[in-house]
Design a protein around this motif. Structure first.
Motif, PDB file in Angstrom:
ATOM      1  N   ILE A  14       0.867  -1.168   0.000  1.00 36.66           N
ATOM      2  CA  ILE A  14       0.000   0.000   0.000  1.00 36.66           C
ATOM      3  C   ILE A  14       0.904   1.219   0.000  1.00 36.66           C
ATOM      4  CG2 ILE A  14      -1.701   1.319   1.291  1.00 36.66           C
ATOM      5  CD1 ILE A  14      -2.680  -1.364   2.430  1.00 36.66           C
ATOM      6  N   LYS A  15       0.719   2.061  -1.024  1.00 38.11           N
ATOM      7  CA  LYS A  15       1.482   3.304  -1.089  1.00 38.11           C
ATOM      8  C   LYS A  15       0.652   4.392  -0.434  1.00 38.11           C
ATOM      9  CE  LYS A  15       1.787   3.878  -5.424  1.00 38.11           C
ATOM     10  NZ  LYS A  15       2.088   4.308  -6.791  1.00 38.11           N
ATOM     11  N   TYR A  16       1.324   5.230   0.326  1.00 33.63           N
ATOM     12  CA  TYR A  16       0.626   6.381   0.885  1.00 33.63           C
ATOM     13  C   TYR A  16       1.563   7.579   0.906  1.00 33.63           C
ATOM     14  CZ  TYR A  16       2.868   5.340   5.416  1.00 33.63           C
ATOM     15  OH  TYR A  16       3.772   5.099   6.427  1.00 33.63           O
ATOM     16  N   SER A  17       0.963   8.746   0.833  1.00 32.94           N
ATOM     17  CA  SER A  17       1.750   9.975   0.844  1.00 32.94           C
ATOM     18  C   SER A  17       0.983  11.044   1.600  1.00 32.94           C
ATOM     19  CB  SER A  17       2.050  10.438  -0.578  1.00 32.94           C
ATOM     20  OG  SER A  17       0.861  10.770  -1.247  1.00 32.94           O
ATOM     21  N   TYR A  18       1.732  12.004   2.073  1.00 34.56           N
ATOM     22  CA  TYR A  18       1.109  13.125   2.783  1.00 34.56           C
ATOM     23  C   TYR A  18       1.985  14.356   2.641  1.00 34.56           C
ATOM     24  CZ  TYR A  18       4.349  11.455   6.385  1.00 34.56           C
ATOM     25  OH  TYR A  18       5.464  11.030   7.055  1.00 34.56           O
ATOM     26  N   ARG A  19       1.373  15.492   2.823  1.00 30.53           N
ATOM     27  CA  ARG A  19       2.090  16.760   2.764  1.00 30.53           C
ATOM     28  C   ARG A  19       1.940  17.432   4.122  1.00 30.53           C
ATOM     29  NH1 ARG A  19       3.298  19.279  -1.945  1.00 30.53           N
ATOM     30  NH2 ARG A  19       1.623  18.136  -2.980  1.00 30.53           N
ATOM     31  N   LEU A  20       3.041  17.633   4.791  1.00 30.59           N
ATOM     32  CA  LEU A  20       3.027  18.288   6.093  1.00 30.59           C
ATOM     33  C   LEU A  20       2.837  19.795   5.928  1.00 30.59           C
ATOM     34  CD1 LEU A  20       6.004  16.420   7.788  1.00 30.59           C
ATOM     35  CD2 LEU A  20       3.566  16.101   8.253  1.00 30.59           C
ATOM     36  N   LYS A  21       2.416  20.402   6.998  1.00 32.78           N
ATOM     37  CA  LYS A  21       2.289  21.858   7.014  1.00 32.78           C
ATOM     38  C   LYS A  21       3.517  22.464   7.672  1.00 32.78           C
ATOM     39  CE  LYS A  21      -2.727  22.189   7.275  1.00 32.78           C
ATOM     40  NZ  LYS A  21      -3.851  22.713   8.064  1.00 32.78           N
ATOM     41  N   ARG A  51       3.922  22.340   2.890  1.00 37.37           N
ATOM     42  CA  ARG A  51       5.298  22.192   2.426  1.00 37.37           C
ATOM     43  C   ARG A  51       5.303  21.914   0.928  1.00 37.37           C
ATOM     44  NH1 ARG A  51       8.755  18.845   6.915  1.00 37.37           N
ATOM     45  NH2 ARG A  51       8.404  20.324   8.609  1.00 37.37           N
ATOM     46  N   ALA A  52       6.426  22.165   0.288  1.00 36.41           N
ATOM     47  CA  ALA A  52       6.536  21.995  -1.160  1.00 36.41           C
ATOM     48  C   ALA A  52       6.504  20.524  -1.571  1.00 36.41           C
ATOM     49  CB  ALA A  52       7.820  22.641  -1.664  1.00 36.41           C
ATOM     50  N   ASN A  53       7.099  19.650  -0.783  1.00 38.21           N
ATOM     51  CA  ASN A  53       7.221  18.246  -1.168  1.00 38.21           C
ATOM     52  C   ASN A  53       6.326  17.343  -0.328  1.00 38.21           C
ATOM     53  OD1 ASN A  53       9.231  18.861  -3.050  1.00 38.21           O
ATOM     54  ND2 ASN A  53      10.811  18.750  -1.465  1.00 38.21           N
ATOM     55  N   LYS A  54       5.877  16.280  -0.967  1.00 37.88           N
ATOM     56  CA  LYS A  54       5.126  15.242  -0.260  1.00 37.88           C
ATOM     57  C   LYS A  54       6.095  14.225   0.320  1.00 37.88           C
ATOM     58  CE  LYS A  54       0.700  14.778  -2.614  1.00 37.88           C
ATOM     59  NZ  LYS A  54      -0.091  13.856  -3.443  1.00 37.88           N
ATOM     60  N   THR A  55       5.677  13.561   1.368  1.00 39.42           N
ATOM     61  CA  THR A  55       6.414  12.445   1.925  1.00 39.42           C
ATOM     62  C   THR A  55       5.724  11.172   1.442  1.00 39.42           C
ATOM     63  OG1 THR A  55       6.987  13.740   3.879  1.00 39.42           O
ATOM     64  CG2 THR A  55       7.181  11.358   4.065  1.00 39.42           C
ATOM     65  N   ASN A  56       6.493  10.252   0.850  1.00 40.42           N
ATOM     66  CA  ASN A  56       5.951   9.016   0.305  1.00 40.42           C
ATOM     67  C   ASN A  56       6.469   7.818   1.079  1.00 40.42           C
ATOM     68  OD1 ASN A  56       4.603  10.159  -2.095  1.00 40.42           O
ATOM     69  ND2 ASN A  56       6.694  10.740  -2.637  1.00 40.42           N
ATOM     70  N   HIS A  57       5.579   6.867   1.345  1.00 40.93           N
ATOM     71  CA  HIS A  57       5.945   5.640   2.048  1.00 40.93           C
ATOM     72  C   HIS A  57       5.186   4.471   1.445  1.00 40.93           C
ATOM     73  CE1 HIS A  57       8.216   7.447   5.338  1.00 40.93           C
ATOM     74  NE2 HIS A  57       7.269   8.357   5.452  1.00 40.93           N
ATOM     75  N   GLU A  58       5.624   3.256   1.786  1.00 40.67           N
ATOM     76  CA  GLU A  58       4.924   2.031   1.432  1.00 40.67           C
ATOM     77  C   GLU A  58       4.885   1.138   2.655  1.00 40.67           C
ATOM     78  OE1 GLU A  58       7.093   0.131  -1.684  1.00 40.67           O
ATOM     79  OE2 GLU A  58       6.149   1.318  -3.240  1.00 40.67           O
ATOM     80  N   VAL A  59       3.844   0.347   2.758  1.00 43.65           N
ATOM     81  CA  VAL A  59       3.765  -0.659   3.809  1.00 43.65           C
ATOM     82  C   VAL A  59       3.362  -1.962   3.121  1.00 43.65           C
ATOM     83  CG1 VAL A  59       1.371  -0.093   4.398  1.00 43.65           C
ATOM     84  CG2 VAL A  59       2.801  -1.244   6.072  1.00 43.65           C
ATOM     85  N   SER A  60       4.035  -3.050   3.457  1.00 37.76           N
ATOM     86  CA  SER A  60       3.749  -4.352   2.872  1.00 37.76           C
ATOM     87  C   SER A  60       2.813  -5.138   3.780  1.00 37.76           C
ATOM     88  CB  SER A  60       5.033  -5.162   2.674  1.00 37.76           C
ATOM     89  OG  SER A  60       5.869  -4.529   1.764  1.00 37.76           O
TER      90      SER A  60
END
Length: 92
Positions: free
Chosen positions: A50-57, A64-73
């Motif tokens: 499962i890929k997920y991403s978020y953008r912090l404030k 913020r300009a960039n998103k943070t991307n992660h994956e969980v198996s």
């Protein structure tokens, strides 16, 4: 354990080969993101991610300009094709 993954890979491989409109010398198809377990137990060989991403404030509340991307198996206990319990033998 069932052999659904091998059977389905073979079926899809043949289907994909038939769809190629020219001659080819090599063709490879395999499951992506296979897992290898050292515990000796039966497992589903491919585990979905499962890929997920978020953008912090920022502190000022703007994004913020960039998103943070992660994956969980995930590790599947049941075959997604036939529903066989891969750990049924261990319950005995």
């Amino acid at each position: 354990m069932c052999n659904c993954f091998d059977e389905n890979l073979a079926r899809v491989t043949e289907h994909l080969k038939d769809r190629i409109s020219g001659e080819f010398t090599e063709f490879e198809a395999d499951w992506k993101d296979q897992s290898f377990f050292l515990d000796g137990k039966k497992h589903v060989p491919v585990n979905p991610k499962i890929k997920y991403s978020y953008r912090l404030k920022k502190k000022d509340g703007t994004p913020r300009a960039n998103k943070t991307n992660h994956e969980v198996s995930m590790v599947a206990r049941y075959c997604p094709f036939c529903g066989e319990d891969t750990q049924a033998d261990e319950a005995d």
